[in-house]
Design an enzyme around this catalytic site. Structure first.
Site, mmCIF file in Angstrom:
data_model
loop_
_atom_site.group_PDB
_atom_site.id
_atom_site.type_symbol
_atom_site.label_atom_id
_atom_site.label_comp_id
_atom_site.label_asym_id
_atom_site.label_seq_id
_atom_site.Cartn_x
_atom_site.Cartn_y
_atom_site.Cartn_z
ATOM 1 N N GLY A 33 49.223 69.542 65.783
ATOM 2 C CA GLY A 33 49.378 70.533 66.835
ATOM 3 C C GLY A 33 48.070 71.185 67.215
ATOM 4 O O GLY A 33 46.976 70.642 66.969
ATOM 5 N N ASP A 71 40.640 74.291 64.259
ATOM 6 C CA ASP A 71 41.756 75.220 64.156
ATOM 7 C C ASP A 71 42.565 74.972 62.892
ATOM 8 O O ASP A 71 43.249 75.866 62.386
ATOM 9 C CB ASP A 71 42.666 75.134 65.394
ATOM 10 N N CYS A 129 48.139 65.296 65.940
ATOM 11 C CA CYS A 129 48.150 64.322 64.861
ATOM 12 C C CYS A 129 49.571 63.943 64.513
ATOM 13 O O CYS A 129 50.537 64.384 65.118
ATOM 14 C CB CYS A 129 47.468 64.894 63.616
ATOM 15 N N ILE A 152 39.764 69.029 68.834
ATOM 16 C CA ILE A 152 38.861 70.155 68.588
ATOM 17 C C ILE A 152 38.019 69.860 67.356
ATOM 18 O O ILE A 152 38.537 69.343 66.359
ATOM 19 C CB ILE A 152 39.652 71.462 68.402
#
Length: 645
Positions: free
Chosen positions: A78, A102, A2, A56
Site C-alpha cells: 500500500g 513510508d 506490493c 517511493i
C-alpha cells in the site's frame, strides 16, 4: 505497492529449508503485484515474504524493514500518504530512520503507539508486523478495504496469510474445501463478501480491522467504521466550501510518487473531478486513459474526450471488442474467487494500457457509495411508499401470489420486491439471483447443504445493517453499500485488475478524512429532489464541464448482453451445459437452459446471471479441477529468482 504473504507457527515451528521453499512459491505466485523485488525473512517459527512494486524511495525501500535493534519487522502492501509528517513526529520522539520509505514509518509507529498505530495512518494498506520480543504477529487492513488480506489458521496451528488467495494455496496445510455459504453469497450478489472466502477454512480480514496472533490464538478487533452523524445548522454553501477543500487535499496527497503518474478517465463526474483537481494541483499534463466500445449505448469516450480537452491532458484511448473475452481465464485466475462483475474486462484493459505509460493512476472509485450516486437509491426511495401497506397484506397476500406466478410472468418480480420490508427490498434489488430465482436455480443437493450449514447469504447484510447508526434511509443504504458492495466488488475489481499488470491505483474519493466529513453532511444534500450526488456536484461546479456534470448516470459496464447472444454464444452455452458443470451438482441445468433460451430469444436480459454462472464454472476449472496449476506455471515463467532477506 506490493504483495505480502507469510506464515507463523509459534507452537510447533517448522523446518527452515522447507519453509523457505514454501515461502518462495507463495511470493512467486503473486509476482504480478511486485515485479521489482522480492524480500523474505525466515526463522524457525516465522516466514515473511513480499513482492515489491517500487513507488517511493526506489533505492532504499527493500522489505522486510526492521526497527533499530532488529526485533520488529514489517512487510507492507500500500501507501501511507502522510508518512513524512509521521516520520517527523517519531524522529522528535527519538526514533532513528534508515530509509526514506513510508514502510519504515509503520515499524516505528508500532513501537510508539502499539496496535493503535493504524489510527495515525492516512492511506491504503495491508501490513504484517512480527514482534520478536512479544512473540506476536500483528496484521492490519486499511479502513475502507482498498488492499486485500486473506488468512487461515490451520489444524496444525499455523497462521497463513497473503494479499491474494493463490499465495495461501501454495502452502501445503491450506485445504480447498468449498464453503457453500460463500457460494450462496456469490450467486446472490456476484462476489464473495468479507469475511467469507470461497474455501471454508480461509477468511478475509474485514476493512478497518486488525488481527493479533499470539499463543496460537487469533484476536480480531475493529478500529474504524463509517460514521453517519449529520450536523444541522450549517448552510449549503458552507458544506460546499469545506467539501471542495477536502476533495482538493485528498487528491493532492495522492500525487506523491517517485515514478510516472496518471489517471483513469471514464467521462463520468467522479473521474473528471479527480483529473480536474490533479490539473489544478499542478500536474501538467495529466496522462489520462479511457476505454470505449463500438456499441454506442456503452461508449462514453465523447465525454472522456471532452474532459481531456478541458484539462489539456495527454490522453490515450482503447476500444474494447468482444474478442477481448479470450482473456476470461486470466481474469478468473487473478480474482482467485468467483467474481461476476463484467466491468472487470474494461478495467483490466485500461490498466494494461496505462501501465505502458505510468506506474501509478488515480481513479474516481467510491464516489457513488459516498455521495449517493447509484440510481437504485432513487428507486428504493420511490418504492418505500409501499411500506405503508399493512405487513399482513404484503407478507400474507402479495408475496405468496408472486411466488405462485410462473417464471417470466410480467410483474412477478416487481410484486415480490415491493411486498418486502425495506432491508429485504434493497437486498432483492442488488441481487444477481434473487430468492425467487434461487428456488429454481439451486440443486436439491445445494439446498440441503445450505440448510445443514444454516447458511443464508442475506445474513451478512443483516449483520452489517444492524450496526448502522444512521436513522435515515439514504445514509443507511450508503453504509450498507460501503460495507458490502464497495469492498467486495468495486475495490476487489480495481485492485486485482490493476495489480495484474503491476499498476498501482489510488482512490482519493475514499480518503478517510473525506469520508468522515461526508458522514456529517445531512442526507437531504446527497439525494435532493431525486437528484443523485447533489452536494458533490455542487462542490465541483466550475471544475467539471457542465456537459459531464449534468449528464444522466451511466455505469462503467460492457455490452455483455449483446456479446452473449453473438460472439460468446456458443462458448457460454457449451461451458454452462457441459458435463463438468453438471457433475458439480450446484445448480439445475434445466433452469440454466431456460435462462439461455430466454436470453437468446430476446424475451429477457439474463446477461448478468449468465455471466455469473459462466465465471463460476471458469473459476472451478482453475481452482477446483487443477487447471490453475498450469496457469500458475505460465505466469511464473516471468517471475525473477527470489532474493533472501
Amino acid at each position: 505497492m506490493c504483495g505480502i504473504t507469510g506464515f507463523v507457527n509459534l507452537q510447533n515451528g517448522f523446518d527452515r529449508a522447507e519453509a523457505s521453499q514454501t515461502l518462495d512459491r507463495m511470493c512467486r505466485v503473486i509476482t504480478h503485484r511486485g515485479p521489482d523485488d522480492q524480500g523474505v525473512l525466515v526463522t524457525d517459527q516465522v516466514a515473511l515474504g513480499m513482492r515489491r512494486l517500487s513507488i517511493i524511495d526506489l533505492a532504499g525501500g527493500h522489505q522486510p524493514i526492521f526497527n533499530e535493534d532488529g526485533t520488529v519487522a514489517v512487510i507492507f502492501n500500500g501507501e501511507i500518504y502522510n508518512y513524512r509528517e509521521i516520520k517527523r513526529e517519531l524522529e522528535a520522539r527519538g526514533h532513528r530512520f534508515r530509509t526514506n520509505s513510508d514502510t519504515e514509518t509503520i515499524v516505528h509507529a508500532y513501537e510508539e503507539y502499539g496496535f493503535d498505530c493504524v489510527d495515525h495512518f492516512r492511506g491504503m494498506f495491508a501490513f504484517a508486523i512480527w514482534d520478536e520480543r512479544a512473540r506476536r504477529l500483528f496484521i492490519a487492513r486499511d479502513r475502507v478495504g482498498k488492499k486485500p488480506l486473506y488468512y487461515t489458521l490451520t489444524p496444525q496451528r499455523s497462521l497463513i496469510f497473503g494479499s491474494e488467495l493463490k499465495a495461501l494455496l501454495e502452502h501445503p496445510e491450506v485445504e480447498r474445501e468449498i464453503d457453500y455459504a460463500a457460494l450462496d453469497a456469490y450467486l446472490t450478489f456476484g462476489y464473495v463478501p468479507d469475511p467469507l472466502c470461497i474455501f471454508r477454512r480461509v477468511r478475509k480480514l474485514p476493512p478497518g480491522h486488525r488481527l493479533i496472533f499470539a499463543n496460537g490464538e487469533i484476536k480480531i478487533e475493529q478500529y474504524w467504521d463509517f460514521d453517519y452523524c449529520p450536523i444541522e445548522g450549517r448552510s449549503e454553501e458552507e458544506w460546499i466550501e469545506e467539501l471542495r477543500a477536502c476533495l482538493e487535499d485528498a487528491v493532492r496527497v495522492r500525487l506523491i510518487a517517485d515514478v510516472p503518474l496518471g489517471a483513469f478517465l471514464s467521462g463520468g463526474v467522479d473521474s473528471s473531478t479527480v483529473v480536474g483537481l490533479m490539473a489544478r494541483a499542478g500536474v501538467r499534463p495529466v496522462k489520462t486513459f479511457s476505454i470505449g466500445f463500438n456499441e454506442d449505448s456503452y461508449n462514453e469516450l465523447k465525454y472522456a474526450r471532452l474532459a481531456a480537452k478541458r484539462f489539456e491532458t495527454d490522453h490515450h484511448e482503447f476500444i474494447v471488442t468482444p474478442s477481448i473475452c479470450q482473456i476470461v481465464d486470466d481474469l478468473a485466475w487473478h480474482f482467485d474467487e468467483p467474481f461476476a462483475d463484467s466491468s472487470a474486462i474494461p478495467t483490466y484493459m485500461v490498466s494494461k494500457m496505462a501501465r505502458d505509460y505510468v506506474t501509478v493512476v488515480l481513479s474516481g472509485d467510491g464516489g457513488d457509495e459516498l455521495f449517493a450516486g447509484y440510481t437504485r437509491y432513487a428507486v428504493d426511495s420511490r418504492r418505500a411508499v409501499f411500506e405503508r401497506l399493512p405487513r399482513p397484506l404484503r407478507r400474507g397476500v402479495m408475496q405468496p401470489v408472486s411466488r405462485f406466478l410462473p417464471h417470466g410472468f410480467w410483474g412477478r418480480n416487481y410484486l415480490y420486491n415491493i411486498a418486502l420490508d425495506s432491508l429485504d427490498r434493497y437486498i432483492d434489488n442488488v441481487s444477481v439471483f434473487t430468492a425467487l430465482a434461487k428456488e429454481k436455480l439451486y440443486s436439491d443437493d445445494l439446498k440441503a447443504r445450505l440448510r445443514q450449514a444454516g447458511a443464508d447469504a442475506t445474513a451478512l447484510f443483516r449483520e452489517r445493517a444492524a450496526k448502522m447508526c444512521a436513522d435515515d434511509s439514504i445514509n443507511r443504504l450508503l453504509y450498507l453499500d460501503s460495507k458490502t458492495y464497495l469492498p467486495g466488488d468495486i475495490l476487489v475489481k480495481v485492485d486485482r485488475m490493476s495489480m495484474a499488470v503491476s499498476l498501482e491505483a489510488r482512490a482519493p474519493l475514499l480518503d478517510h478524512r473525506l469520508i468522515e466529513l461526508v458522514g456529517r453532511i445531512p442526507p437531504e444534500l446527497k439525494l435532493k429532489d431525486g437528484k443523485l450526488k447533489y452536494i458533490f456536484k455542487r462542490a465541483v461546479e466550475g471544475i467539471v464541464p457542465p456537459e459531464i456534470l449534468h449528464r444522466p448516470k451511466q455505469g462503467f459496464g460492457v455490452p455483455i448482453d449483446e456479446w452473449i447472444n453473438a460472439q460468446l454464444r456458443e462458448q457460454i452455452r457449451d461451458t454452462l451445459m457441459s458435463s463438468r458443470a453438471r457433475q458439480r451438482g450446484y445448480i439445475s441445468l434445466s433452469y440454466v437452459q431456460t435462462l439461455l433460451e430466454e436470453h437468446e430469444n430476446g424475451r429477457r436480459d439474463h446477461s448478468t446471471r449468465l455471466w455469473a454462472l459462466f465465471m463460476l464454472e471458469k473459476w472451478a476449472r482453475l481452482f477446483v479441477d487443477g487447471e490453475g496449476d498450469r496457469a500458475r506455471a505460465s505466469f511464473e515463467r516471468f517471475a525473477p529468482v527470489a532474493s533472501s532477506g
